[in-house]
Design an enzyme around this catalytic site. Structure first.
Site, short mmCIF file in Angstrom:
data_model
loop_
_atom_site.label_atom_id
_atom_site.label_comp_id
_atom_site.label_asym_id
_atom_site.label_seq_id
_atom_site.Cartn_x
_atom_site.Cartn_y
_atom_site.Cartn_z
N LYS A 72 0.28 11.64 0.36
CA LYS A 72 1.96 11.39 0.34
C LYS A 72 2.66 12.44 -0.41
CE LYS A 72 6.35 8.28 0.35
NZ LYS A 72 6.92 7.82 0.24
N GLU A 84 -6.41 11.45 -8.06
CA GLU A 84 -7.98 10.58 -7.80
C GLU A 84 -8.22 11.65 -6.53
OE1 GLU A 84 -5.67 8.61 -9.06
OE2 GLU A 84 -6.17 7.44 -9.24
N GLY A 94 3.81 3.99 0.25
CA GLY A 94 2.53 4.00 0.66
C GLY A 94 1.65 2.83 1.46
N ARG A 95 1.99 1.76 0.90
CA ARG A 95 1.49 0.29 1.89
C ARG A 95 2.05 0.06 2.75
NH1 ARG A 95 4.69 -0.12 -2.86
NH2 ARG A 95 5.94 -1.49 -2.83
N GLU A 125 1.66 -5.28 -5.20
CA GLU A 125 2.68 -4.39 -5.59
C GLU A 125 3.60 -4.43 -4.74
OE1 GLU A 125 1.25 -0.56 -3.73
OE2 GLU A 125 1.25 0.45 -6.09
N HIS A 169 -19.65 -21.11 1.50
CA HIS A 169 -20.71 -21.05 0.50
C HIS A 169 -20.30 -20.83 -0.84
CE1 HIS A 169 -23.19 -22.82 4.16
NE2 HIS A 169 -22.02 -21.61 4.90
N LYS A 184 -1.24 5.81 -15.26
CA LYS A 184 -1.59 6.70 -14.49
C LYS A 184 -1.71 8.02 -15.85
CE LYS A 184 -0.42 6.00 -10.42
NZ LYS A 184 1.01 7.33 -8.87
C1 G6Q Z 1 1.44 2.70 -2.01
C2 G6Q Z 1 2.05 3.29 -3.46
C3 G6Q Z 1 -0.04 3.63 -3.87
C4 G6Q Z 1 0.21 5.23 -3.27
C5 G6Q Z 1 -1.28 6.02 -3.88
C6 G6Q Z 1 -1.34 6.88 -3.90
O1 G6Q Z 1 2.71 1.50 -1.95
O2 G6Q Z 1 2.83 4.08 -3.34
O3 G6Q Z 1 -0.93 2.77 -3.45
O4 G6Q Z 1 -0.09 4.95 -1.94
O5 G6Q Z 1 -0.98 6.30 -5.17
O6 G6Q Z 1 0.10 7.95 -2.91
P1 G6Q Z 1 -0.63 9.57 -2.65
O7 G6Q Z 1 -0.43 9.22 -0.80
O8 G6Q Z 1 0.73 9.83 -2.95
O9 G6Q Z 1 -1.16 10.07 -2.80
#
Ligand code: G6Q
Length: 541
Positions: free
Chosen positions: A206, A212, A268-269, A354, A385, A505
């Protein structure tokens, strides 16, 4: 909004719990032969059997009264109308617009967001058709055979989960891999054995700044160019982006014509049904993706129209509040008895934890009741199991949602009947247990009786559907999204921010130069970190 525990509806629940809190499911079922039929609700192809929760009809009435008092319906309507309910980030929360039908319209601050959503979906569809048909070719003119999604968190867990869940419906012409971890092993293993000429990377981010993802994307770029003779123009044919940040995408070398956008009102989620689902659409095709969206939309409509007492996400959310706050259960298991849903618990962990792992209410005051439970799980029957021992006889009560399907997508012999027998048996065992008298009646030696007793009275729900389809997956995900929303509304927290992930972070950014460039430890850095850094340097030299 009044503090939760000061409300009369909360007080009524506390009183009610004092009356029924110790009632055993064995007795509740024995006294009420219709219980199993009555405490179940069906909508959009999903049945929620919650009769094995430690509740009565009165519990449901009191919980729905609490939901009304906490404004669940008006908060829900505010979300669907695009109000800025993510108060700490001052954003609308409009993942529900991602699955509204083309003919719908939703004006938010002067823009029809549904029209924007469908413009992106159409662009994704054209691209996916081209890649799937082989008309999109790589730098050397060969068609794409492998797609690698690079992303993390919400830009990874949804795509991975959806690919695994829908692989029965996926094309055989493409294979899919996913890279998320900054650990180089992830990208090295994901690209091992691949031909760069036939590999397409989707950089899903996003913000397009996530450490990462950007680190993995740069390494992927280097791997790709090394395999393609180093011609920088190859990037445009082997990299596409899913992002809201066109500038950063262009700076990376990706043609913004091959960028699929979304909006700051998609968390994001909550983004797997946005362009972040590009890998899903590549796998199942635009029609399969449309079916997935239709499933989401069907659950959205149910959530906005069904009475609270027969509303699946409302009931699921209220049961979670009951188990968390009245029964004091700190964790919640989710056990899919469907191999294709093997990544569903991991996906739900982010969605739920989250969203609702929060310690203050919307106005910043400390919460006065526990919030989100720890969610975890494994596909059945594997867990039976291993950790199910604790579910049956441990000292901690773990409510479980079992997810089951009447039919298998891969029917072979007796497998599916045995799978279903197991899920039903586990729910029975957790509810009813085994008394000392029953154990003794089997001829068990006296000294072993206590070891074989199972107290039972462990709350479970069963979610049942006919078969796992893209539509069904959409209903299931939207069910949990809205259940999370209901819980957040009761607790009056911001389910859509995630400030808690920021500190790590920031600290990692401060430590990285000490490893990358041998920078000295900053004054005041703790002695444990200093000592560990020294050991790491020693091991490397
Ligand atoms: C989700 C969070 C988080 C996000 C990641 C990736 O709700 O905001 O998990 O999706 O940190 O972020 P980017 O899509 O900006 O790389």
């Amino acid at each position: 909004m009044d503090a939760l525990t000061t409300t009369p509806e909360w007080a009524a629940l506390i009183d009610h719990h004092a009356q029924i809190g110790t009632a055993h499911l064995r007795d509740l079922f024995a006294e009420d032969p219709e219980r199993g039929r009555r405490l179940a609700t069906e909508a959009v192809g999903l049945t929620l059997d919650y009769s094995k929760q430690r509740i009565t009809d009165e519990t449901v009435s009191l919980l729905t009264a609490l939901a009304r008092a906490r404004g669940v319906e008006s908060k829900r309507d505010a979300m669907f109308a695009g109000k800025r309910i993510n108060v700490t980030e001052d954003r609308s929360v409009l993942h529900v617009a991602l699955r509204m039908p083309k003919q719908a319209q939703l004006m938010v601050e002067g823009t029809d967001v549904v029209a924007e959503v469908h413009a992106v979906l159409d662009k994704m569809g054209t691209f996916c058709d081209a890649v799937r048909s082989g008309s999109w070719v790589g730098h050397t003119g060969r068609r794409i055979r492998t797609v690698i999604n690079i992303g993390i968190g919400g830009s990874d867990l949804g795509p991975v989960m959806a690919f695994e869940a829908l692989r029965h419906y996926a094309t055989d012409d493409l294979s899919f891999r996913f890279v998320s971890n900054v650990d180089s092993t992830d990208i090295v293993e994901a690209t091992r054995g691949l031909d760069a000429a036939e590999t397409l990377f989707i950089v899903s981010s996003k913000t397009f700044t996530t450490q990462e993802t950007m680190t993995n994307a740069q390494s992927a770029r280097a791997w790709s160019l090394a395999g393609l003779g180093g011609d920088e123009s190859a990037v445009a044919k082997h990299f596409v982006a899913v992002s809201t940040n066109a500038e950063a995408v262009a700076a990376f070398g990706i043609d913004t014509a091959n960028m699929f956008g979304f909006w700051d009102w998609v968390g994001g989620r909550y983004s797997m049904d946005s362009a972040i689902g590009l890998s899903t659409m590549l796998a199942v095709g635009p029609n399969g993706f449309a079916e997935l969206l239709a499933g989401f939309c069907a659950m959205d409509e149910h959530f906005t129209s069904a009475p609270l007492e027969a509303n699946l996400p409302v009931l699921l959310g209220l049961l979670a509040v009951w188990n968390r706050n009245m029964l004091g259960c700190a964790t919640q298991g989710v056990m899919p008895y469907e191999q294709y849903l093997k990544r569903f618990p991991a996906y739900l962990q982010q969605l739920t934890m989250e969203s609702n792992g929060k310690h203050v209410t919307l106005d910043g005051s400390p919460v006065d009741a526990d919030t989100g439970a720890i969610v975890w799980g494994e596909p059945g029957t594997n867990g039976q199991h291993s950790f199910y021992q604790l579910l049956h006889q441990g000292t901690t009560v773990v409510p479980v949602d079992f997810i089951a399907f009447a039919r298998s997508l891969n029917p072979v012999g007796d497998h599916h009947d045995l799978l279903l027998a197991n899920v039903l048996a586990q729910a029975q065992a957790m509810a009813f247990g085994r008394t000392a008298a029953e154990v003794a009646a089997d001829g068990t030696p006296d000294e072993l009786v206590p070891h074989k007793v199972m107290f039972g009275n462990r709350p479970t729900s069963i979610l049942l559907a006919e078969v796992l389809t893209p539509f069904c997956l959409g209903t299931l995900i939207a069910l949990y999204e809205h259940s999370v929303f209901v819980q957040g509304a009761i607790w009056d927290i911001d389910s859509f921010d995630q400030w808690g992930v920021e500190l790590g972070k920031v600290l990692a950014r401060a430590i990285a130069p000490q490893l990358l460039d041998g920078a000295p430890a900053p004054a005041g850095q703790d002695s444990s970190t200093n000592s560990l850094l020294e050991r790491i340097k020693g091991m490397r030299s």
